[in-house]
Design a protein around this motif. Sequence first.
Motif, PDB file in Angstrom:
ATOM      1  N   TRP A   1       0.832  -1.201   0.000  1.00 56.30           N
ATOM      2  CA  TRP A   1       0.000   0.000   0.000  1.00 56.30           C
ATOM      3  C   TRP A   1       0.869   1.254   0.000  1.00 56.30           C
ATOM      4  O   TRP A   1       0.573   2.227  -0.709  1.00 56.30           O
ATOM      5  CB  TRP A   1      -0.948  -0.003   1.204  1.00 56.30           C
ATOM      6  CG  TRP A   1      -1.746   1.241   1.311  1.00 56.30           C
ATOM      7  CD1 TRP A   1      -2.870   1.566   0.616  1.00 56.30           C
ATOM      8  CD2 TRP A   1      -1.468   2.343   2.174  1.00 56.30           C
ATOM      9  NE1 TRP A   1      -3.299   2.803   0.987  1.00 56.30           N
ATOM     10  CE2 TRP A   1      -2.462   3.304   1.945  1.00 56.30           C
ATOM     11  CE3 TRP A   1      -0.475   2.598   3.117  1.00 56.30           C
ATOM     12  CZ2 TRP A   1      -2.482   4.516   2.618  1.00 56.30           C
ATOM     13  CZ3 TRP A   1      -0.502   3.809   3.786  1.00 56.30           C
ATOM     14  CH2 TRP A   1      -1.500   4.750   3.538  1.00 56.30           C
ATOM     15  N   ILE A   2       1.934   1.242   0.792  1.00 58.75           N
ATOM     16  CA  ILE A   2       2.856   2.389   0.838  1.00 58.75           C
ATOM     17  C   ILE A   2       3.458   2.622  -0.543  1.00 58.75           C
ATOM     18  O   ILE A   2       3.486   3.753  -1.044  1.00 58.75           O
ATOM     19  CB  ILE A   2       3.955   2.164   1.896  1.00 58.75           C
ATOM     20  CG1 ILE A   2       3.364   2.261   3.301  1.00 58.75           C
ATOM     21  CG2 ILE A   2       5.098   3.166   1.725  1.00 58.75           C
ATOM     22  CD1 ILE A   2       4.312   1.833   4.410  1.00 58.75           C
TER      23      ILE A   2
ATOM     24  N   ALA B   1       2.282   1.671  -3.479  1.00 57.30           N
ATOM     25  CA  ALA B   1       1.244   2.106  -4.414  1.00 57.30           C
ATOM     26  C   ALA B   1       0.865   3.568  -4.178  1.00 57.30           C
ATOM     27  O   ALA B   1       0.660   4.324  -5.139  1.00 57.30           O
ATOM     28  CB  ALA B   1       0.014   1.213  -4.289  1.00 57.30           C
ATOM     29  N   SER B   2       0.783   3.971  -2.932  1.00 56.39           N
ATOM     30  CA  SER B   2       0.430   5.361  -2.626  1.00 56.39           C
ATOM     31  C   SER B   2       1.489   6.327  -3.138  1.00 56.39           C
ATOM     32  O   SER B   2       1.163   7.342  -3.766  1.00 56.39           O
ATOM     33  CB  SER B   2       0.261   5.552  -1.118  1.00 56.39           C
ATOM     34  OG  SER B   2      -0.801   4.783  -0.639  1.00 56.39           O
ATOM     35  N   ILE B   3       2.733   6.018  -2.867  1.00 56.59           N
ATOM     36  CA  ILE B   3       3.814   6.886  -3.329  1.00 56.59           C
ATOM     37  C   ILE B   3       3.883   6.873  -4.854  1.00 56.59           C
ATOM     38  O   ILE B   3       4.059   7.910  -5.495  1.00 56.59           O
ATOM     39  CB  ILE B   3       5.154   6.466  -2.696  1.00 56.59           C
ATOM     40  CG1 ILE B   3       5.109   6.740  -1.188  1.00 56.59           C
ATOM     41  CG2 ILE B   3       6.327   7.200  -3.341  1.00 56.59           C
ATOM     42  CD1 ILE B   3       6.275   6.189  -0.413  1.00 56.59           C
ATOM     43  N   SER B   4       3.703   5.699  -5.438  1.00 59.84           N
ATOM     44  CA  SER B   4       3.736   5.580  -6.888  1.00 59.84           C
ATOM     45  C   SER B   4       2.615   6.376  -7.538  1.00 59.84           C
ATOM     46  O   SER B   4       2.831   7.078  -8.529  1.00 59.84           O
ATOM     47  CB  SER B   4       3.636   4.113  -7.289  1.00 59.84           C
ATOM     48  OG  SER B   4       3.665   3.979  -8.685  1.00 59.84           O
ATOM     49  N   ASN B   5       1.432   6.293  -6.993  1.00 61.11           N
ATOM     50  CA  ASN B   5       0.289   6.997  -7.566  1.00 61.11           C
ATOM     51  C   ASN B   5       0.389   8.508  -7.409  1.00 61.11           C
ATOM     52  O   ASN B   5      -0.235   9.245  -8.165  1.00 61.11           O
ATOM     53  CB  ASN B   5      -1.016   6.506  -6.954  1.00 61.11           C
ATOM     54  CG  ASN B   5      -1.377   5.123  -7.417  1.00 61.11           C
ATOM     55  OD1 ASN B   5      -0.937   4.666  -8.466  1.00 61.11           O
ATOM     56  ND2 ASN B   5      -2.172   4.421  -6.627  1.00 61.11           N
ATOM     57  N   ASN B   6       1.145   8.968  -6.459  1.00 57.46           N
ATOM     58  CA  ASN B   6       1.273  10.408  -6.255  1.00 57.46           C
ATOM     59  C   ASN B   6       2.551  10.942  -6.896  1.00 57.46           C
ATOM     60  O   ASN B   6       2.514  11.590  -7.932  1.00 57.46           O
ATOM     61  CB  ASN B   6       1.230  10.747  -4.760  1.00 57.46           C
ATOM     62  CG  ASN B   6      -0.123  10.427  -4.164  1.00 57.46           C
ATOM     63  OD1 ASN B   6      -1.138  10.662  -4.780  1.00 57.46           O
ATOM     64  ND2 ASN B   6      -0.130   9.872  -2.973  1.00 57.46           N
TER      65      ASN B   6
END
Length: 111
Positions: A78-79, A81-86
Amino acid sequence: MEDAQVREILRNPKFQELVKKQRKLSWILTAVMLFIYIGFILLVAYDKEFLHSSFSGVITWGIPLGVGVIVASFVLCWIYASISNNAFDRLNKEAIEEVKVIASQRNAGAK
């Protein structure tokens, strides 16, 4: 995609920054997961008595620690994916836009 565009993307500073940041984050999260997993395996190998001991009279320490390893892997995903998406998607879009601008300037100059 043309070879020239691929070369432009690979040379783009934003793209190089993106690759560097992705690689660094991937290695950090991999190290954290390996630390958690290997720690659990070493606990299983060398301190079975602790894992067999009960903390509530019914549940042993092994169960929540094993579930914790699984939950940690989901949290780390999740970490990432969150950083990747932002941050990473923003850098990716900026790099693509810069390459498009360069390509359009080249096309305009060729006419």
